[in-house]
Enzyme design. Structure first.
Site, PDB file in Angstrom:
ATOM      1  N   LYS A  19      26.616  10.190   6.955  1.00  0.00           N
ATOM      2  CA  LYS A  19      26.056  11.520   6.642  1.00  0.00           C
ATOM      3  C   LYS A  19      25.664  12.247   7.916  1.00  0.00           C
ATOM      4  O   LYS A  19      25.898  13.436   8.078  1.00  0.00           O
ATOM      5  CB  LYS A  19      24.791  11.373   5.773  1.00  0.00           C
ATOM      6  CG  LYS A  19      25.078  11.310   4.302  1.00  0.00           C
ATOM      7  CD  LYS A  19      23.785  11.509   3.507  1.00  0.00           C
ATOM      8  CE  LYS A  19      24.036  11.193   2.053  1.00  0.00           C
ATOM      9  NZ  LYS A  19      22.858  11.356   1.217  1.00  0.00           N
TER      10      LYS A  19
ATOM     11  N   CYS B 243      17.609  14.834 -10.998  1.00  0.00           N
ATOM     12  CA  CYS B 243      16.195  15.199 -11.147  1.00  0.00           C
ATOM     13  C   CYS B 243      15.649  15.053 -12.563  1.00  0.00           C
ATOM     14  O   CYS B 243      14.827  14.186 -12.812  1.00  0.00           O
ATOM     15  CB  CYS B 243      15.966  16.621 -10.646  1.00  0.00           C
ATOM     16  SG  CYS B 243      16.196  16.757  -8.857  1.00  0.00           S
TER      17      CYS B 243
HETATM   18  N1  LIG Z   1      18.696  17.395  -5.601  1.00  0.00           N
HETATM   19  C1  LIG Z   1      17.928  18.386  -6.041  1.00  0.00           C
HETATM   20  O1  LIG Z   1      18.399  19.386  -6.619  1.00  0.00           O
HETATM   21  C2  LIG Z   1      16.436  18.324  -5.845  1.00  0.00           C
HETATM   22  C3  LIG Z   1      15.661  19.460  -6.151  1.00  0.00           C
HETATM   23  C4  LIG Z   1      14.276  19.385  -5.996  1.00  0.00           C
HETATM   24  C5  LIG Z   1      13.691  18.187  -5.610  1.00  0.00           C
HETATM   25  N2  LIG Z   1      14.479  17.102  -5.353  1.00  0.00           N
HETATM   26  C6  LIG Z   1      13.811  15.859  -4.934  1.00  0.00           C
HETATM   27  O2  LIG Z   1      14.104  15.695  -3.564  1.00  0.00           O
HETATM   28  C7  LIG Z   1      14.167  14.303  -3.214  1.00  0.00           C
HETATM   29  C8  LIG Z   1      15.497  14.031  -2.546  1.00  0.00           C
HETATM   30  O3  LIG Z   1      16.517  14.301  -3.482  1.00  0.00           O
HETATM   31  P1  LIG Z   1      18.039  14.439  -3.051  1.00  0.00           P
HETATM   32  O4  LIG Z   1      18.786  14.870  -4.251  1.00  0.00           O
HETATM   33  O5  LIG Z   1      18.127  15.232  -1.804  1.00  0.00           O
HETATM   34  O6  LIG Z   1      18.366  12.894  -2.709  1.00  0.00           O
HETATM   35  P2  LIG Z   1      19.542  12.299  -1.804  1.00  0.00           P
HETATM   36  O7  LIG Z   1      19.677  10.887  -2.199  1.00  0.00           O
HETATM   37  O8  LIG Z   1      20.720  13.219  -1.879  1.00  0.00           O
HETATM   38  O9  LIG Z   1      18.977  12.405  -0.298  1.00  0.00           O
HETATM   39  C9  LIG Z   1      18.031  11.567   0.267  1.00  0.00           C
HETATM   40  C10 LIG Z   1      18.443  11.324   1.734  1.00  0.00           C
HETATM   41  O10 LIG Z   1      17.385  10.702   2.463  1.00  0.00           O
HETATM   42  C11 LIG Z   1      17.969   9.767   3.376  1.00  0.00           C
HETATM   43  N3  LIG Z   1      16.924   8.829   3.794  1.00  0.00           N
HETATM   44  C12 LIG Z   1      16.309   7.871   3.063  1.00  0.00           C
HETATM   45  N4  LIG Z   1      15.348   7.258   3.783  1.00  0.00           N
HETATM   46  C13 LIG Z   1      15.324   7.866   5.010  1.00  0.00           C
HETATM   47  C14 LIG Z   1      14.547   7.707   6.179  1.00  0.00           C
HETATM   48  N5  LIG Z   1      13.566   6.792   6.242  1.00  0.00           N
HETATM   49  N6  LIG Z   1      14.796   8.518   7.242  1.00  0.00           N
HETATM   50  C15 LIG Z   1      15.789   9.436   7.189  1.00  0.00           C
HETATM   51  N7  LIG Z   1      16.569   9.621   6.094  1.00  0.00           N
HETATM   52  C16 LIG Z   1      16.331   8.868   5.018  1.00  0.00           C
HETATM   53  C17 LIG Z   1      19.107   9.175   2.587  1.00  0.00           C
HETATM   54  O11 LIG Z   1      20.069   8.531   3.408  1.00  0.00           O
HETATM   55  C18 LIG Z   1      19.657  10.413   1.878  1.00  0.00           C
HETATM   56  O12 LIG Z   1      20.632  11.054   2.667  1.00  0.00           O
HETATM   57  C19 LIG Z   1      13.958  13.564  -4.531  1.00  0.00           C
HETATM   58  O13 LIG Z   1      12.597  13.241  -4.654  1.00  0.00           O
HETATM   59  C20 LIG Z   1      14.332  14.606  -5.583  1.00  0.00           C
HETATM   60  O14 LIG Z   1      13.708  14.374  -6.817  1.00  0.00           O
HETATM   61  C21 LIG Z   1      15.830  17.141  -5.443  1.00  0.00           C
END
Ligand SMILES: NC(=O)c1ccc[n+]([C@@H]2O[C@H](COP(=O)([O-])OP(=O)(O)OC[C@H]3O[C@@H](n4cnc5c(N)ncnc54)[C@H](O)[C@@H]3O)[C@@H](O)[C@H]2O)c1
Length: 439
Positions: free
Chosen positions: A35, A262
């Site tokens: 990524k 979500c």
């Molecule tokens: N996807 C959405 O539409 C959306 C909308 C609002 C809120 N959220 C919330 O946002 C959060 C993330 O969701 P997402 O969909 O982006 O998830 P995702 O899995 O797409 O992204 C999470 C990222 O964090 C990285 N990561 C994990 N641990 C890490 C660390 N210690 N240091 C650096 N990078 C690290 C992972 O490799 C991954 O790329 C969740 O809590 C979700 O509920 C998501």
């Protein structure tokens, strides 16, 4: 301001671009090497309209850079936004908050006492307090920790990040509030409501919003279950009640239900957290909201069986794999759920999606992915429209009707022009109504 965005998935990558566009100096931190490499090349690594283009512009501006680990440069940030995932745990309905704690472990040795740590991930209420204690333990000082839930919708993520309906910040101290007011200053100046609340409220806002949205969808889908047996039409019902402004017509379309990374996990996490807090009864109804949602997927397969008999060896086409159009997110996708239920009944399932097939191949190689829409129709016995991509709504049924053995289509999203599909020779079935005019 100088900021870091930790975790660059759907939320973090979008937030990093939005903050850079706002004029801040942004360092994105991502643990996943593939990524990270992709982001450095100006590719978010997932499909989100307009994001790659914006990413390239921000990288070229010099305001947005990416790296794997903290260093002196990232340590100098005024704010650190934490955007890591909080998926459902394997063993229960609860959210897995371990990625947050490991992000804190990585950050602590570099954290300056005056910097503000801002959680954006969706978390069970009380998580921030536990993170605060852990951070204090690791750093030896009282950290500034705030919460700023994110409401972006995939498909319109960047626009939602830049022009949200409202900004909510949960803070414990003046320094955090001042830093957040400064980082969001252009948005606040443009008139976007800025709500300053306590941290538990900020954590709960997001869970509450998603519980309400899920309830609204499952409400109309419950009405659809009644409409189907009573000879009523749930789409007309939704239109009729939606005119009442206390109800509103958004998120009131009956169909195969909600999915994605979500809503499903957030309502389950809220049930789990309420149970832990001793008030499980307050949201016990969400179990039924979840059940209604999952029953819609079973209903589609039952409709196929009613038309085709035993599904064993029957070739079925599922149109759509992503949980919604304009996204490649297949997490908890209703389309994939339907495909896998049909597969479990012995069907050969062909699946088409304009962008999400790579994710399908990783998760469910047993499904037959077909990128070419016309070819996808070849030799199938029935079609299920499960994600309302524009391609499907605009498809001329006359060009594909000859390829479908039983000329049967089930409109799982209530988006097709039934007359024109029937006119082309299709038998059209839809959720929430008894379609008239089929031959
Ligand atoms: N996807 C959405 O539409 C959306 C909308 C609002 C809120 N959220 C919330 O946002 C959060 C993330 O969701 P997402 O969909 O982006 O998830 P995702 O899995 O797409 O992204 C999470 C990222 O964090 C990285 N990561 C994990 N641990 C890490 C660390 N210690 N240091 C650096 N990078 C690290 C992972 O490799 C991954 O790329 C969740 O809590 C979700 O509920 C998501």
């Amino acid at each position: 301001m100088k900021i870091t965005v930790i975790g660059l998935g759907y939320l973090g990558a979008t937030h990093a671009v939005a903050m850079s566009k706002t004029g801040h100096q942004v360092i994105g931190l991502e643990k996943n090497p593939a990524k990270l490499e992709s982001l450095k090349q100006g590719k978010a690594g997932f499909f989100e309209p307009g994001l790659d283009e914006a990413l390239a512009v921000e990288i070229a501006s010099g305001r947005l850079t990416f790296q794997a680990d903290h260093d002196e440069n990232s340590a100098a940030a005024d704010l650190h936004f934490i955007c890591v995932g909080t998926p459902q745990t394997k063993e229960s309905l609860a959210a897995d908050t371990s990625y947050l704690f490991s992000a804190i472990e990585d950050l602590a040795p570099h954290l300056k006492p005056e910097s503000v740590v801002v959680g954006k991930s969706t978390v069970p209420v009380g998580t921030a307090a536990a993170l605060h204690s852990r951070l204090a333990e690791l750093t030896g000082f009282e950290p500034h920790l705030a919460w700023n839930p994110e409401f972006l919708r995939e498909g319109t993520a960047l626009e939602d990040s830049l022009r949200p309906d409202r900004l909510v910040v949960g803070v414990n101290d003046e320094r955090s509030e001042a830093a957040l007011r400064e980082v969001f200053a252009p948005m606040i100046a443009s008139g976007i409501p800025f709500l300053v609340v306590d941290i538990p409220t900020a954590e709960l806002v997001k869970a509450a919003a998603n519980a309400f949205l899920a309830t609204k969808i499952s409400f109309i889908n419950a009405m659809a279950e009644i409409a189907e047996v009573a000879g009523a039409d749930a789409s007309q019902l939704a239109e009729a009640i939606g005119y009442d402004e206390r109800i509103g017509n958004k998120f009131l379309r009956n169909g195969v239900g909600f999915g994605g990374g979500c809503l499903p996990k957030d309502i389950r996490a809220l049930m789990a957290r309420a149970e832990e807090l001793g008030v499980g009864q307050s949201v016990a109804y969400l179990k039924e909201i979840d059940n209604i949602n999952l029953r819609r997927r079973e209903r589609v397969v039952a409709m196929l069986e009613a038309e085709l008999g035993n599904l064993s060896k029957k070739r079925i086409l599922v149109l759509g794999a992503a949980f919604k159009p304009d996204s490649d997110d297949v997490r908890d996708s209703p389309a994939l759920g339907i495909a896998m239920l049909a597969y479990a009944k012995g069907a050969e399932v062909v699946i088409h999606d304009p962008v999400a097939l790579p994710g399908v191949a990783l998760k469910h190689p047993e499904l037959i992915g077909q990128q070419d829409l016309e070819k996808a129709f070849s030799d199938v016995e029935a079609v299920v429209l499960a994600t309302e991509w524009r391609e499907y709504r605009q498809l001329d049924p006359a060009t594909v009707v000859g390829k479908v053995a039983n000329a049967l289509i089930i409109d799982g999203r209530n988006v097709l022009d039934i007359n024109s599909w029937q006119h082309a020779g299709f038998k059209v079935l839809a959720l929430g109504k008894n379609v008239k005019g089929n031959k």
